[in-house]
Write a protein that holds these residues in place. Structure first.
Motif, PDB file in Angstrom:
ATOM      1  N   LEU A 316     -21.810  78.461  11.276  1.00  0.00           N
ATOM      2  CA  LEU A 316     -20.610  78.092  12.467  1.00  0.00           C
ATOM      3  C   LEU A 316     -21.119  77.091  13.121  1.00  0.00           C
ATOM      4  O   LEU A 316     -20.718  75.844  12.285  1.00  0.00           O
ATOM      5  N   LEU A 317     -22.309  76.637  13.447  1.00  0.00           N
ATOM      6  CA  LEU A 317     -22.625  75.332  13.930  1.00  0.00           C
ATOM      7  C   LEU A 317     -23.196  74.284  12.964  1.00  0.00           C
ATOM      8  O   LEU A 317     -23.298  73.074  13.074  1.00  0.00           O
ATOM      9  N   ILE A 391     -10.113  78.426  15.538  1.00  0.00           N
ATOM     10  CA  ILE A 391      -9.525  79.618  16.474  1.00  0.00           C
ATOM     11  C   ILE A 391     -10.081  80.356  17.357  1.00  0.00           C
ATOM     12  O   ILE A 391     -10.711  81.045  15.859  1.00  0.00           O
ATOM     13  N   LEU A 392      -9.764  80.353  18.189  1.00  0.00           N
ATOM     14  CA  LEU A 392     -10.651  81.364  19.089  1.00  0.00           C
ATOM     15  C   LEU A 392     -10.025  82.672  18.513  1.00  0.00           C
ATOM     16  O   LEU A 392     -11.041  83.286  18.799  1.00  0.00           O
ATOM     17  N   PRO A 393      -9.187  82.646  19.282  1.00  0.00           N
ATOM     18  CA  PRO A 393      -8.912  84.168  18.646  1.00  0.00           C
ATOM     19  C   PRO A 393      -8.417  84.805  17.924  1.00  0.00           C
ATOM     20  O   PRO A 393      -6.936  84.845  17.066  1.00  0.00           O
ATOM     21  N   GLY A 398      -2.989  84.897  11.657  1.00  0.00           N
ATOM     22  CA  GLY A 398      -2.047  84.612  11.227  1.00  0.00           C
ATOM     23  C   GLY A 398      -0.739  83.969  11.783  1.00  0.00           C
ATOM     24  O   GLY A 398      -0.139  83.669  11.358  1.00  0.00           O
ATOM     25  N   GLU A 399      -0.302  84.315  12.918  1.00  0.00           N
ATOM     26  CA  GLU A 399       0.302  84.167  14.393  1.00  0.00           C
ATOM     27  C   GLU A 399       0.102  82.212  14.469  1.00  0.00           C
ATOM     28  O   GLU A 399       1.149  81.619  14.538  1.00  0.00           O
ATOM     29  N   ILE A 400      -1.191  82.259  14.736  1.00  0.00           N
ATOM     30  CA  ILE A 400      -1.093  80.561  15.310  1.00  0.00           C
ATOM     31  C   ILE A 400      -1.092  80.603  13.820  1.00  0.00           C
ATOM     32  O   ILE A 400      -0.007  79.242  14.747  1.00  0.00           O
ATOM     33  N   ILE A 401      -1.532  80.300  13.104  1.00  0.00           N
ATOM     34  CA  ILE A 401      -0.979  79.120  11.929  1.00  0.00           C
ATOM     35  C   ILE A 401       0.156  78.909  11.189  1.00  0.00           C
ATOM     36  O   ILE A 401       0.950  78.149  11.368  1.00  0.00           O
ATOM     37  N   GLY A 402       0.767  80.258  11.448  1.00  0.00           N
ATOM     38  CA  GLY A 402       2.560  80.254  11.248  1.00  0.00           C
ATOM     39  C   GLY A 402       2.973  79.895  12.535  1.00  0.00           C
ATOM     40  O   GLY A 402       4.330  78.021  11.670  1.00  0.00           O
ATOM     41  N   GLN A 403       2.829  79.117  13.511  1.00  0.00           N
ATOM     42  CA  GLN A 403       3.446  78.670  15.061  1.00  0.00           C
ATOM     43  C   GLN A 403       2.796  77.296  14.858  1.00  0.00           C
ATOM     44  O   GLN A 403       3.712  75.695  14.629  1.00  0.00           O
ATOM     45  N   MET A 404       1.416  76.443  14.037  1.00  0.00           N
ATOM     46  CA  MET A 404       1.232  75.204  14.277  1.00  0.00           C
ATOM     47  C   MET A 404       1.144  74.906  12.371  1.00  0.00           C
ATOM     48  O   MET A 404       0.366  73.985  12.672  1.00  0.00           O
ATOM     49  N   ARG A 405       1.433  74.897  11.841  1.00  0.00           N
ATOM     50  CA  ARG A 405       1.199  74.943  10.239  1.00  0.00           C
ATOM     51  C   ARG A 405       1.966  73.839   9.822  1.00  0.00           C
ATOM     52  O   ARG A 405       1.200  72.768   9.135  1.00  0.00           O
ATOM     53  N   ILE A 415     -10.484  76.078  11.283  1.00  0.00           N
ATOM     54  CA  ILE A 415     -11.706  76.914  11.479  1.00  0.00           C
ATOM     55  C   ILE A 415     -11.847  78.309  11.709  1.00  0.00           C
ATOM     56  O   ILE A 415     -11.410  78.560  13.084  1.00  0.00           O
ATOM     57  N   VAL A 416     -12.077  79.546  11.310  1.00  0.00           N
ATOM     58  CA  VAL A 416     -11.752  80.826  11.568  1.00  0.00           C
ATOM     59  C   VAL A 416     -13.461  81.035  11.020  1.00  0.00           C
ATOM     60  O   VAL A 416     -13.966  81.100  10.685  1.00  0.00           O
ATOM     61  N   PRO A 417     -14.080  81.163  13.195  1.00  0.00           N
ATOM     62  CA  PRO A 417     -15.813  81.762  12.639  1.00  0.00           C
ATOM     63  C   PRO A 417     -15.849  83.208  12.348  1.00  0.00           C
ATOM     64  O   PRO A 417     -16.692  82.732  12.248  1.00  0.00           O
ATOM     65  N   ILE A 418     -15.513  84.181  12.014  1.00  0.00           N
ATOM     66  CA  ILE A 418     -15.387  85.362  12.009  1.00  0.00           C
ATOM     67  C   ILE A 418     -14.766  86.096  10.584  1.00  0.00           C
ATOM     68  O   ILE A 418     -13.670  85.586  10.740  1.00  0.00           O
ATOM     69  N   PRO A 419     -15.491  86.743  10.117  1.00  0.00           N
ATOM     70  CA  PRO A 419     -16.786  87.215  10.309  1.00  0.00           C
ATOM     71  C   PRO A 419     -18.322  85.978   9.722  1.00  0.00           C
ATOM     72  O   PRO A 419     -18.652  86.275  10.162  1.00  0.00           O
ATOM     73  N   GLU A 420     -17.303  84.780   8.983  1.00  0.00           N
ATOM     74  CA  GLU A 420     -17.910  83.322   9.398  1.00  0.00           C
ATOM     75  C   GLU A 420     -17.384  82.535   9.155  1.00  0.00           C
ATOM     76  O   GLU A 420     -16.373  82.249   8.430  1.00  0.00           O
TER      77      GLU A 420
END
Length: 431
Positions: A316-317, A391-393, A398-405, A415-420
């Motif tokens: 991530l870094l 995206i920290l949560p 899916g909810e966030i990307i849908g709201q912020m498309r 950027i999604v940090p987890i699982p990598e």
């Protein structure tokens, strides 16, 4: 395996160099992951507090070789965590929808009606109990955080401001408040004295009553490299095996289990008084079998976790540094507990994230613990138009990307940090 309910240890410091398991009392010898020192994840800072000393505590998760409970030491008391709590469940649209589906299912499955009594432990702002109230089913919420409980009371949800355990259970029984259904969603991890909590549930449960408990599944935490799920507010991390062990000590029996997508992968466990549950669902043996095949009935699967956590941090870094070297602007989305573990473990501060945003107005104008990233309303993303949004949560991606498309209109990516570390283009998601 010799587990005694009397071994209800709070896992606070003792004369031993090694802490004791809060469930069975065995000495903890094995490390799952050591995430270093971190401030409590909900200790958001006012601007006037940024120059003041901040408390940091170890985030060192260990596993008990006797009962296989993954746990942290109790450095931060439950009273200090919940004196004023920043998490309001109703701000997550998907979580409220999840709660509504659950209520509809259990009302039908267990024939709950106006003669039933439902108790939710850690009832937050009434996000779940409101659906029972709408069906004229009597309820009581038990919520230790006064500011959150007040929000539930304001919407007409009967709520008792208290921590739950044997003492409160005794008071409830004396008041005739035994439950047909006890709901405990994402609270078991936040209980330092698990034995006291389970004994209290057994005490207020009617003879044919049902307990449902939801919790993030430690199997998914390990498989999906979810190291950021570990923070001081979560004292323990559970497998179905460990919950079964704990339940049996207190005369409770698991009769069904469901696998859920919530919080990156959770279990919903159904319990009743031992010997009164009837036929045990084959789901119980199936999930226990999955855990066994994943190695979770021995310590090796847990102790190998730290290598992957360190690799995820480096990856991530590396990506964030490459974005900044190209002149890219990055902000965060959300300020959840897991996000603050990620930020502090990885050392991601305002030099990487210009700001983060959150739907919860309580957090606006404050700063994240430790890293002191400013928290703004969601509209700040449209004002500043960053190139990347971390995206920290990530469990709500899916909810966030849908709201912020719409951020894709100016070329922004997530950027999604987890699982990598991975990058999602909202325009490609839509296509």
């Amino acid at each position: 395996m010799n587990l005694q309910a009397g071994h209800s240890l709070s896992n606070s410091h003792n004369l031993s160099l090694r802490p004791a398991c809060r469930l069975c009392g065995a000495t903890l010898k094995h490390t799952v992951v050591d995430l270093g020192m971190s401030p409590p994840c909900e200790s958001f800072r006012q601007e006037s507090e940024l120059g003041l000393m901040e408390a940091y505590y170890p985030l060192h998760a260990r596993v008990c070789e006797a009962c296989l409970l993954v746990q942290l030491e109790e450095f931060v008391s439950r009273e200090s965590i919940f004196e004023e709590y920043a998490y309001f469940s109703s701000y997550s649209t998907s979580w409220v929808a999840h709660a509504e589906r659950y209520c509809e299912e259990v009302i039908d499955r267990f024939a709950l009606d106006a003669h039933s009594f439902v108790v939710e432990l850690a009832s937050n702002d009434g996000y779940l109990l409101q659906h029972f109230v709408a069906r004229d089913i009597p309820v009581l919420g038990v919520e230790p955080a006064r500011n959150v409980a007040d929000a539930a009371i304001a919407r007409g949800i009967p709520t008792r401001v208290a921590f739950f355990g044997k003492r409160l259970a005794g008071e409830m029984v004396a008041a005739g408040q035994k439950a047909d259904l006890i709901v405990a969603n994402n609270v078991l991890a936040q209980v330092p004295d698990i034995n006291d909590f389970l004994a209290g549930m057994q005490r207020i449960l009617k003879p044919q009553g049902v307990v449902t408990i939801e919790f993030p599944h430690v199997a998914t935490l390990i498989a999906e490299n979810q190291f950021d799920q570990i923070y001081h507010e979560h004292f323990s991390y559970f497998s179905l095996f460990t919950v079964q062990v704990a339940a049996r000590v207190h005369g409770l029996e698991i009769f069904d289990v469901e696998e859920l997508p919530t919080h990156g992968g959770s279990l919903r466990v159904y319990l009743g008084h031992a010997g009164r549950c009837g036929v045990i669902s084959p789901n119980v043996a199936a999930v226990l079998g999955q855990e066994r095949r994943a190695g979770l009935h021995g310590v090796e699967a847990y102790t190998s976790f730290s290598v992957r956590a360190r690799q995820a941090k480096r990856n991530l870094l590396y990506y964030l540094i490459s974005v900044k070297e190209r002149g890219g602007r990055i902000c965060g989305y959300g300020a959840p507990g897991k996000g603050n573990t990620l930020l502090n473990y990885c050392g991601i501060g305002p030099d990487f994230l210009d700001f983060t945003v959150d739907r919860n107005p309580y957090k606006h104008g404050r700063y994240t613990p430790g890293m002191h990233i400013p928290i703004l309303p969601v509209e700040a993303i449209d004002t500043h138009r960053p190139d990347y949004i971390l995206i920290l949560p990530w469990n709500l991606k899916g909810e966030i990307i849908g709201q912020m498309r719409h951020v894709g209109e100016w070329g922004a990516k997530f950027i999604v940090p987890i699982p990598e570390a991975s990058v999602i283009d909202p325009l490609e998601v839509l296509s």
